[in-house]
Design a protein around this motif. Structure first.
Motif, PDB file in Angstrom:
ATOM      1  N   UNK A   2      24.263  -8.859  10.387  1.00 35.71           N
ATOM      2  CA  UNK A   2      24.008 -10.000  11.292  1.00 35.71           C
ATOM      3  C   UNK A   2      22.906  -9.117  12.227  1.00 35.71           C
ATOM      4  N   UNK A   3      21.685  -9.638  12.295  1.00 34.17           N
ATOM      5  CA  UNK A   3      20.464  -9.091  13.057  1.00 34.17           C
ATOM      6  C   UNK A   3      20.232  -9.885  13.926  1.00 34.17           C
ATOM      7  N   UNK A   4      19.962  -9.456  15.318  1.00 37.91           N
ATOM      8  CA  UNK A   4      19.163 -10.031  16.317  1.00 37.91           C
ATOM      9  C   UNK A   4      17.512  -9.524  16.274  1.00 37.91           C
ATOM     10  N   UNK A   5      16.644 -10.489  15.851  1.00 38.57           N
ATOM     11  CA  UNK A   5      15.407  -9.691  15.754  1.00 38.57           C
ATOM     12  C   UNK A   5      14.523  -9.977  17.008  1.00 38.57           C
ATOM     13  N   UNK A  67      21.195 -14.424  24.832  1.00 34.30           N
ATOM     14  CA  UNK A  67      21.366 -14.529  23.306  1.00 34.30           C
ATOM     15  C   UNK A  67      22.012 -13.317  22.731  1.00 34.30           C
ATOM     16  N   UNK A  68      21.971 -12.158  23.426  1.00 29.38           N
ATOM     17  CA  UNK A  68      22.209 -10.951  22.813  1.00 29.38           C
ATOM     18  C   UNK A  68      23.836 -10.986  23.026  1.00 29.38           C
ATOM     19  N   UNK A  73      26.436  -8.984  17.019  1.00 24.05           N
ATOM     20  CA  UNK A  73      25.442  -8.601  15.949  1.00 24.05           C
ATOM     21  C   UNK A  73      25.793  -7.268  15.347  1.00 24.05           C
ATOM     22  N   UNK A  74      25.424  -6.992  14.421  1.00 28.04           N
ATOM     23  CA  UNK A  74      25.505  -5.334  13.713  1.00 28.04           C
ATOM     24  C   UNK A  74      24.316  -4.748  14.082  1.00 28.04           C
ATOM     25  N   UNK A  98      27.260  -3.051  18.414  1.00 25.28           N
ATOM     26  CA  UNK A  98      26.466  -2.347  17.248  1.00 25.28           C
ATOM     27  C   UNK A  98      25.332  -1.607  17.470  1.00 25.28           C
ATOM     28  N   UNK A  99      24.370  -1.172  16.856  1.00 26.36           N
ATOM     29  CA  UNK A  99      23.132  -0.577  17.072  1.00 26.36           C
ATOM     30  C   UNK A  99      22.056  -1.338  17.670  1.00 26.36           C
TER      31      UNK A  99
END
Length: 331
Positions: A2-5, A67-68, A73-74, A98-99
Motif C-alpha cells: 500500500x503506497x501513498x504517493x 491523509x497520511x 500505508x507500507x 512504514x517507510x
C-alpha cells in the motif's frame, strides 16, 4: 504494498507523477495519490490570487497529515515535496509505521524544506550520483535512481499534416529559458529551421531568437511530437547537475530522435557517445555538430535508432520502479 504517493500529479506538465503511479500499479502496488500542489485549492485558482500560494501551502500541511495517518500505508513515496514542512513530516513520522522515501531530480540542498526534512526520510532517491554522495556525507541514506523513459509514451509517432507544420524543425529545443540562451543564438546565423519551446522565452533579450520561439511549455504528448518532427533535438543539461542527466535525455531517446547534448559523466555511462548519442563539451562545438549531422541523414537515423534501443533495454521507468521497490523491501 500500500503506497501513498505524494507528488505533483494533476495538470498538463506533471506527467512524471502519473507515469510513476502507472508503473507502481502495474508492479502490484495499491496506490493512493495526494497532489500536494493542489490538495486544498486548485492550482489554477491560487496562482491568480494574492497570497494564494501561501494559503494553499499552509492548508495542505493539515490535509497531508490527515491523509497520511488515516489508514496504514507500507510506503509513503514523496516526489520532490518542496512545499512540505519538515514539521509535517515529523508528525507523520511519529504515527506512520512504514517507510517514508523521497525521489527527486533536483539538488535537494537547494530546497530548505527538503534539506531540513532529511531526518524524517528513510531513503532519499536522487537522479545525480554527485547529489547522492553529498547527502550521504551529511549522514543520511541516499540512493542513486535516475530518470527513465516510458515506451508507452516516449515512442515514434505518426503526425498529421497539421501537426507536422506545427512541430517540424531542423533543430528543436524544448526547455525553460536560462542563462545559456546565448548558446542558441549561435544557431540563428544560418538558414536552418530552429524551433524553441518552453517557459520564459518571450522575455529573451536576444532579438535573433524571437523569430524562432515556437511557443510556451509543451505537454508530454506535444513534446514527443516535437521530438519526432525534428532532425536534431538539442538537450541542454541543467546547470545544477554534477554527474547526472535530465529527464529529457531518456524522453528524447525513447522517442527515437537524434539527440545532441552536453557531456555529463552519466551520459557516457548510459548512452555510448558517437553511437547512441552525440555530445559536446563546449558551446562552440554546437554549430559545427549541427551542420555535420544535418548533412548526414543516414547517420542521424542510425544513432537515433540505437539510442531508442538502449533506452528501451536499460533506461525505462519500469526498471527504475522495480529498483526502488527492491531497495524499499530490503530496507
Amino acid at each position: 504494498m500500500k503506497v501513498l504517493f505524494v507528488a505533483p500529479y494533476y495538470g498538463p506538465v506533471h506527467s512524471s507523477g502519473r507515469l510513476w503511479v502507472k508503473w507502481l500499479q502495474r508492479l502490484g502496488c495499491e496506490v493512493t495519490v495526494f497532489d500536494y500542489r493542489q490538495a486544498v485549492i486548485p492550482e489554477r485558482w491560487y496562482t491568480k490570487v494574492r497570497g494564494g500560494r501561501r494559503l494553499q501551502r499552509f492548508l495542505m500541511q493539515f490535509r497531508l497529515l490527515q491523509v497520511a495517518t488515516q489508514r496504514p500505508y507500507d510506503l509513503i513515496f514523496v516526489l520532490k515535496g518542496e512545499t512540505i514542512y519538515p514539521s509535517t513530516l515529523a508528525r507523520i513520522r511519529k504515527r506512520h509505521k512504514g517507510l517514508i522515501v523521497n525521489w527527486m531530480g533536483d539538488d535537494p540542498r537547494n530546497f530548505p524544506n527538503i534539506r531540513n526534512a532529511f531526518p524524517f526520510y528513510d531513503i532519499v532517491f536522487l537522479t545525480d550520483r554527485g547529489w547522492v554522495q553529498a547527502v550521504q556525507q551529511m549522514g543520511y541514506q541516499a540512493e542513486h535512481l535516475p530518470y527513465g523513459c516510458d515506451p508507452d509514451v516516449h515512442r515514434r509517432v505518426t503526425l498529421t499534416d497539421e501537426e507536422w507544420q506545427r512541430f517540424h524543425s531542423d533543430v528543436c529545443y524544448v526547455g525553460r529559458r536560462d542563462e545559456r540562451e546565448e548558446w542558441l543564438v549561435r544557431l540563428t546565423s544560418n538558414a536552418h529551421l530552429l524551433k524553441i519551446w518552453g517557459y520564459g522565452w518571450d522575455k529573451t533579450p536576444f532579438t535573433a531568437l524571437r523569430p524562432h520561439i515556437a511557443g510556451g511549455a509543451l505537454n508530454e504528448e506535444e513534446m514527443v511530437k516535437a521530438f519526432n518532427a525534428a532532425k536534431i533535438v538539442l538537450n541542454l543539461q541543467p546547470t545544477q547537475l554534477i554527474t547526472g542527466v535530465n529527464y529529457k535525455t531518456h524522453e528524447i531517446a525513447g522517442s527515437g530522435a537524434f539527440q545532441l547534448t552536453d557531456f555529463k559523466e552519466e551520459v557516457a555511462e548510459m548512452y555510448e557517445p558517437g553511437k547512441e548519442i552525440v555530445v559536446f563539451r563546449s558551446p562552440e562545438e554546437i554549430p559545427e555538430l549541427v551542420e555535420r549531422y544535418l548533412r548526414d541523414e543516414k547517420e542521424r537515423r542510425r544513432i537515433a535508432e540505437a539510442s531508442q534501443k538502449r533506452a528501451y533495454n536499460d533506461h525505462t521507468l519500469e526498471k527504475r520502479a522495480r529498483k526502488l521497490l527492491e531497495i524499499v523491501r530490503e530496507a
